[in-house]
Write a protein that holds these residues in place. Structure first.
Motif, PDB file in Angstrom:
ATOM      1  N   LEU A  20       0.797  -1.234   0.000  1.00 23.02           N
ATOM      2  CA  LEU A  20       0.000   0.000   0.000  1.00 23.02           C
ATOM      3  C   LEU A  20       0.825   1.276   0.000  1.00 23.02           C
ATOM      4  CD1 LEU A  20      -2.720  -0.994   2.649  1.00 23.02           C
ATOM      5  CD2 LEU A  20      -2.847  -1.211   0.162  1.00 23.02           C
ATOM      6  N   LYS A  22       2.651   2.903  -1.972  1.00 25.86           N
ATOM      7  CA  LYS A  22       2.649   3.799  -3.138  1.00 25.86           C
ATOM      8  C   LYS A  22       1.568   4.872  -3.006  1.00 25.86           C
ATOM      9  CE  LYS A  22       1.890   3.476  -8.146  1.00 25.86           C
ATOM     10  NZ  LYS A  22       0.448   3.709  -8.174  1.00 25.86           N
ATOM     11  N   ASP A  23       0.447   4.529  -2.433  1.00 26.99           N
ATOM     12  CA  ASP A  23      -0.702   5.436  -2.418  1.00 26.99           C
ATOM     13  C   ASP A  23      -1.082   5.961  -1.040  1.00 26.99           C
ATOM     14  OD1 ASP A  23      -1.183   5.093  -5.218  1.00 26.99           O
ATOM     15  OD2 ASP A  23      -1.949   3.097  -4.738  1.00 26.99           O
ATOM     16  N   HIS A  24      -0.377   5.491   0.017  1.00 24.25           N
ATOM     17  CA  HIS A  24      -0.825   5.863   1.361  1.00 24.25           C
ATOM     18  C   HIS A  24       0.350   6.219   2.264  1.00 24.25           C
ATOM     19  CE1 HIS A  24      -4.835   4.502   0.346  1.00 24.25           C
ATOM     20  NE2 HIS A  24      -4.279   3.431  -0.192  1.00 24.25           N
TER      21      HIS A  24
END
Ligand SMILES: NC(=O)c1ccc[n+]([C@@H]2O[C@H](COP(=O)([O-])OP(=O)(O)OC[C@H]3O[C@@H](n4cnc5c(N)ncnc54)[C@H](OP(=O)(O)O)[C@@H]3O)[C@@H](O)[C@H]2O)c1
Length: 43
Positions: A20, A22-24
């Motif tokens: 996760l 990459k986006d968080h």
């Protein structure tokens, strides 16, 4: 999204962060490790 991961340094936590990251953004927590100290033991 900003997510608190309890157990981030463990076997499963490491995979969750890898999947996760990459986006968080993460706040890590554990009884002896991580950004925050929490003890979620039941006893
Ligand atoms: N690995 C598997 O294949 C698997 C399969 C099914 C179920 N599970 C279950 O999933 C959970 C995590 O497994 P895991 O393999 O990732 O374990 P792990 O590698 O031993 O990691 C445990 C993580 O939880 C933290 N932790 C331990 N006691 C804590 C407490 N009292 N309060 C807050 N944090 C605590 C540890 O950090 P600190 O040392 O800093 O506290 C560590 O980050 C366990 O309940 C396990 O039984 C695992």
């Amino acid at each position: 999204m900003k997510i608190i991961i309890i157990g981030a340094t463990g076997a499963i936590g490491k995979h969750i962060i890898a999947a996760l990251q990459k986006d968080h953004e993460f706040i890590t927590a554990g009884s002896k490790s991580g950004d925050l100290r929490v003890d979620i033991s039941a006893e």
